[in-house]
Design a protein around this motif. Structure first.
Motif, PDB file in Angstrom:
ATOM      1  N   THR A 148      -6.417  73.997 -13.344  1.00 29.58           N
ATOM      2  CA  THR A 148      -7.838  73.663 -13.458  1.00 29.58           C
ATOM      3  C   THR A 148      -8.707  74.913 -13.465  1.00 29.58           C
ATOM      4  O   THR A 148      -9.629  75.037 -14.281  1.00 29.58           O
ATOM      5  CB  THR A 148      -8.251  72.743 -12.298  1.00 29.58           C
ATOM      6  OG1 THR A 148      -7.491  71.536 -12.378  1.00 29.58           O
ATOM      7  CG2 THR A 148      -9.727  72.408 -12.388  1.00 29.58           C
ATOM      8  N   ARG A 153      -8.417  76.746 -16.712  1.00 23.82           N
ATOM      9  CA  ARG A 153      -9.189  76.059 -17.753  1.00 23.82           C
ATOM     10  C   ARG A 153     -10.681  76.311 -17.598  1.00 23.82           C
ATOM     11  O   ARG A 153     -11.392  76.605 -18.570  1.00 23.82           O
ATOM     12  CB  ARG A 153      -8.913  74.559 -17.698  1.00 23.82           C
ATOM     13  CG  ARG A 153      -7.564  74.139 -18.258  1.00 23.82           C
ATOM     14  CD  ARG A 153      -7.361  72.656 -18.055  1.00 23.82           C
ATOM     15  NE  ARG A 153      -6.135  72.183 -18.688  1.00 23.82           N
ATOM     16  CZ  ARG A 153      -5.663  70.958 -18.557  1.00 23.82           C
ATOM     17  NH1 ARG A 153      -6.320  70.079 -17.826  1.00 23.82           N
ATOM     18  NH2 ARG A 153      -4.547  70.602 -19.153  1.00 23.82           N
ATOM     19  N   VAL A 202     -12.870  69.280 -26.979  1.00 26.38           N
ATOM     20  CA  VAL A 202     -11.417  69.219 -26.787  1.00 26.38           C
ATOM     21  C   VAL A 202     -11.038  69.192 -25.315  1.00 26.38           C
ATOM     22  O   VAL A 202      -9.854  69.111 -24.982  1.00 26.38           O
ATOM     23  CB  VAL A 202     -10.713  70.412 -27.476  1.00 26.38           C
ATOM     24  CG1 VAL A 202     -10.972  70.394 -28.961  1.00 26.38           C
ATOM     25  CG2 VAL A 202     -11.128  71.740 -26.857  1.00 26.38           C
ATOM     26  N   SER A 203     -12.012  69.247 -24.418  1.00 26.24           N
ATOM     27  CA  SER A 203     -11.689  69.242 -22.986  1.00 26.24           C
ATOM     28  C   SER A 203     -11.109  67.892 -22.564  1.00 26.24           C
ATOM     29  O   SER A 203     -11.559  66.840 -23.013  1.00 26.24           O
ATOM     30  CB  SER A 203     -12.959  69.507 -22.170  1.00 26.24           C
ATOM     31  OG  SER A 203     -12.712  69.264 -20.795  1.00 26.24           O
ATOM     32  N   PRO A 204     -10.090  67.904 -21.689  1.00 24.97           N
ATOM     33  CA  PRO A 204      -9.553  66.631 -21.181  1.00 24.97           C
ATOM     34  C   PRO A 204     -10.442  65.982 -20.135  1.00 24.97           C
ATOM     35  O   PRO A 204     -10.151  64.886 -19.665  1.00 24.97           O
ATOM     36  CB  PRO A 204      -8.213  67.047 -20.568  1.00 24.97           C
ATOM     37  CG  PRO A 204      -8.422  68.468 -20.140  1.00 24.97           C
ATOM     38  CD  PRO A 204      -9.348  69.059 -21.164  1.00 24.97           C
ATOM     39  N   TYR A 205     -11.510  66.667 -19.738  1.00 21.89           N
ATOM     40  CA  TYR A 205     -12.442  66.141 -18.750  1.00 21.89           C
ATOM     41  C   TYR A 205     -13.747  65.739 -19.436  1.00 21.89           C
ATOM     42  O   TYR A 205     -14.040  66.143 -20.563  1.00 21.89           O
ATOM     43  CB  TYR A 205     -12.751  67.184 -17.663  1.00 21.89           C
ATOM     44  CG  TYR A 205     -11.535  67.706 -16.967  1.00 21.89           C
ATOM     45  CD1 TYR A 205     -10.889  66.955 -15.986  1.00 21.89           C
ATOM     46  CD2 TYR A 205     -11.017  68.959 -17.278  1.00 21.89           C
ATOM     47  CE1 TYR A 205      -9.768  67.429 -15.336  1.00 21.89           C
ATOM     48  CE2 TYR A 205      -9.889  69.442 -16.635  1.00 21.89           C
ATOM     49  CZ  TYR A 205      -9.265  68.675 -15.666  1.00 21.89           C
ATOM     50  OH  TYR A 205      -8.145  69.145 -15.033  1.00 21.89           O
ATOM     51  N   ASN A 226     -19.249  65.453 -24.441  1.00 18.70           N
ATOM     52  CA  ASN A 226     -18.035  65.213 -25.216  1.00 18.70           C
ATOM     53  C   ASN A 226     -17.642  63.741 -25.162  1.00 18.70           C
ATOM     54  O   ASN A 226     -18.257  62.933 -24.447  1.00 18.70           O
ATOM     55  CB  ASN A 226     -16.887  66.121 -24.767  1.00 18.70           C
ATOM     56  CG  ASN A 226     -16.388  65.777 -23.380  1.00 18.70           C
ATOM     57  OD1 ASN A 226     -16.940  64.924 -22.694  1.00 18.70           O
ATOM     58  ND2 ASN A 226     -15.337  66.460 -22.951  1.00 18.70           N
ATOM     59  N   VAL A 240     -15.034  62.319 -23.893  1.00 18.29           N
ATOM     60  CA  VAL A 240     -14.499  61.862 -22.612  1.00 18.29           C
ATOM     61  C   VAL A 240     -15.643  61.457 -21.684  1.00 18.29           C
ATOM     62  O   VAL A 240     -15.570  60.443 -20.983  1.00 18.29           O
ATOM     63  CB  VAL A 240     -13.623  62.953 -21.965  1.00 18.29           C
ATOM     64  CG1 VAL A 240     -13.090  62.475 -20.610  1.00 18.29           C
ATOM     65  CG2 VAL A 240     -12.469  63.331 -22.881  1.00 18.29           C
ATOM     66  N   SER A 298     -14.345  63.870 -13.780  1.00 20.12           N
ATOM     67  CA  SER A 298     -13.078  63.159 -13.997  1.00 20.12           C
ATOM     68  C   SER A 298     -13.144  61.804 -13.311  1.00 20.12           C
ATOM     69  O   SER A 298     -13.662  61.676 -12.198  1.00 20.12           O
ATOM     70  CB  SER A 298     -11.892  63.966 -13.471  1.00 20.12           C
ATOM     71  OG  SER A 298     -12.065  64.274 -12.108  1.00 20.12           O
TER      72      SER A 298
END
Length: 686
Positions: free
Chosen positions: A113, A116, A136-139, A154, A156, A236
């Motif tokens: 984390t 990132r 492109v962030s997963p969060y 984003n 997400v 998240s």
């Protein structure tokens, strides 16, 4: 870059991170750390605090002054867990802390984390790549102006907040989703973020566009934006984690089979009713009953049918009693009813008779039709006369009398019911004499690694060969020892005997040195001022290394006095003694206390393992406990394993070790020796 003055520390952290594909650099002191950092310019620095020469705090301070290295994230690795040390670390520029001993999974996730987030920060300085980075962030990531307007979001983040597309969020106000205020009453949380030099991290519930709420973990930090500042938020969704926590907590207060309040919750409600009665002068009544001949039902129709019957009884009585009366399943086929202001014992007896009539109506379970009778103990009292446990105890005594008088009836407790107390005292006297007459001995049940069936520990268990009654179950006399204070004498004898036996086996070369000795400790032993000293003396007198001893305590023993438990545990941990929670899942544990206590393992209660393979819910609960243990860096040991199928299911969810009749019964000294001789012989042949 890993900075640690010990080979073990560098190798342990390096081993974890190397498997994740990171390129590693190492330094073994503060001065070398500054030199290596200048040469390799790392993405993140894992910095040990306690080092000779330049310690971690000073190294961090020097790095933060460097114009090139000043922005490199620094995670401090430390055994110091006090608030002052953490504050000092943040003052000199640390980004995060990991406390020793650390959970490997947590370390990997924290490093991942922070790497990132550091890359986010670097790329945010390049405005041209900002939009692509966020997308492109997963969060869930967004950038917010000082007035709360969302400028960038984003997909997400849109998903978390219930928007069909991230464009739907642009121009809306973040306050619509999180209208909480910050540290100062006159400032919004956003103002707090924009005025702070440090990131703000918290958990919160956000409002979604569809009106529902979602629990999240949120980090927000001020970022430079041309000549102004913005708040960058990273969110998240933690709904699944919260669901698991709530499921585990529900298991603490409600019976898993019937859904009724369990003993813990029932006693709490009785205690509250007694407190109210003290002020209002009204009585409190308890009806404590069980199903007559329930064991015969289990034996003839099977445990599954018995469970269905318990569910049906709970459902029928809940409908009959309504919502203003507490009905609880205490254990097995035992139920209890709490009635506030019942008027008189006569009214309670009338209620008991109505219960009898309700249960006399047939129960249709599959092809079977059952009619039941119950035996019931009744007690009535006020707050100035009773505590909840005492009231339930007297109701239990009255229930015992009802059964002894032929069952299918109700008995009101009165002070003439002293036969039980007489038997209690007789047993206590016999137990005192047993120590003098060598009637007590220890048996040792091996604990096996599930992966390869190595013996990893031996649990010392007390046994009593009574001259009149023969072998007695610990359940018959441990409670007597607790009540009378004999547990201190017994506990000391168990510790000394088990430690002495373990040292002899080691000196004889019978058992590997990695095998640990587990000894059960009661809540009352923890209250003794000389408890830690007694253990220290027992170890010193025979020369057994402290790290080979692991003490087991139940959840209730810990939570009776969590502050005192934490103090004692700290002293034991400093000596090198391991600590384990026994029968985990059957009592109440505060997760905040668990995370702060120096534990090594959780022992999953046999009530969870016995139905593995026949009840999917039990497997989910066991999996939850194993995951909790892994998240806290604790080993998990399953108790009461009796079948290969149970063992396979436990391995499948990541449980570390197990004990039970599948592997070995509790063994006397000579059979322990035989077990390890056979294993040595087998190892030599292979």
């Amino acid at each position: 870059m890993i900075v640690d003055d010990t080979d073990v520390g560098r190798d342990l952290i390096g081993g974890v991170l190397q498997r994740e594909g990171y390129q590693l650099a190492f330094a073994d002191n503060g001065q070398q750390a500054l030199s290596v950092a200048t040469r390799v310019r790392p993405d993140v620095i894992l910095l040990d605090v306690m080092m000779p020469g330049l310690d971690g705090f000073e190294v961090c301070r020097v790095l933060r002054r460097d114009p090139v290295l000043g922005k490199v994230p620094i995670v401090m690795i430390t055994a110091l867990d006090d608030r002052a040390s953490r504050l000092r670390g943040f003052e000199v520029g640390a980004d995060d802390f990991v406390t020793k001993p650390f959970d490997r999974r947590e370390l990997k996730m924290r490093v991942r984390t922070i790497v990132r987030l550091n890359r986010f920060r670097e790329l945010l300085e390049e405005h041209g790549r900002l939009e692509r980075l966020i997308q492109v962030s997963p969060y869930g990531v967004g950038v917010v102006r000082g007035d709360g307007v969302i400028e960038i979001a984003n997909s997400v983040l849109a998903q978390i907040l219930g928007a069909p597309d991230s464009r739907e969020l642009i121009g809306s106000s973040i306050h619509d989703f999180w209208p909480l205020r910050g540290a100062h009453p006159d400032d919004s949380w956003l103002s707090w973020v924009l005025e702070s030099d440090d990131p703000v991290r918290t958990e919160a519930e956000l409002n979604r566009l569809d009106g529902t709420r979602v629990p999240v973990e949120l980090a927000a930090a001020r970022v430079e934006w041309d000549d102004d500042y913005r708040a960058q938020i990273v969110i998240s969704d933690i709904s699944e984690r919260k669901r698991v926590e709530e499921q585990l907590l529900r298991g603490v207060f409600f019976d898993r089979l019937t859904g009724l309040p369990n003993r813990t919750l029932f006693l709490d409600r009785v205690e509250q009713a007694l407190l109210r009665s003290s002020g209002e002068g009204e009585a409190v009544g308890i009806l404590f009953f069980d199903i007559d001949h329930f064991r015969s039902i289990n034996e003839s129709l099977g445990h599954s049918m018995g469970d269905q019957l318990l569910v049906a009884v709970g459902r029928r009585l809940s409908q009959f009693l309504g919502t203003h009366t507490t009905l609880a399943r205490i254990s097995g086929d035992e139920f209890a009813i709490l009635r506030a202001n019942p008027g008189s014992s006569h009214e309670l007896m009338q209620l008991a008779e109505r219960l009898l009539r309700q249960l006399d109506l047939p129960f249709r379970l599959g092809d079977e039709e059952l009619r039941l009778s119950i035996s019931c103990g009744v007690v009535i009292g006020k707050g100035e006369d009773y505590r909840a446990e005492e009231m339930l105890r007297d109701a239990d005594t009255a229930l015992y009398m009802a059964k002894s008088q032929g069952r299918a009836k109700s008995v009101v407790f009165d002070n003439s019911m002293r036969e039980r107390a007489v038997g209690f005292m007789r047993l206590a006297n016999d137990l005192r004499a047993a120590l003098q007459r060598d009637e007590l001995y220890l048996a040792y049940q091996p604990i096996f690694a599930l992966e390869d069936r190595r013996v990893v520990a031996l649990e010392a268990l007390l046994r009593w060969r009574h001259p009149q009654h023969g072998a007695m179950s610990p359940a018959e006399y441990i409670a007597v020892a607790e009540e009378t204070g004999l547990i201190h004498t017994l506990g000391h004898w168990i510790l000394k005997s088990a430690i002495a036996a373990m040292k002899i086996w080691l000196d004889d070369g019978l058992i590997p040195r990695e095998v640990k000795l587990h000894v059960n400790i009661s809540a009352r032993q923890l209250t003794r001022e000389d408890f830690v000293g007694t253990i220290e003396e027992a170890l010193r007198s025979v020369g057994l290394p402290a790290e080979l001893l692991q003490l087991e305590l139940t959840e209730s023993a810990i939570m009776d006095n969590p502050e005192a438990s934490a103090r004692v545990f700290g002293e034991l941990n400093a000596m090198g003694i391991g600590l384990s929670i026994d029968d985990f899942g059957t009592g109440y544990s505060s997760f905040s206390y668990l995370s702060r206590m120096p534990l090594e393992s959780l022992k999953i209660d046999r009530s969870f393992t016995m139905r593995l393979g026949s009840d999917e819910r039990e497997l989910e609960i066991v999996k939850t406990i194993v995951q909790l243990g892994q998240n806290l860096g604790l080993a998990t040991i399953a108790e009461g394993v009796e079948t290969e199928r149970q063992a396979r299911l436990l391995r499948s969810v990541g449980c570390d070790a197990a004990q039970g009749f599948l592997y070995a019964r509790p063994l006397p000294d000579d059979e322990v020796r035989q077990l390890f001789r056979e294993r040595q012989s087998k190892s030599a042949r292979s």
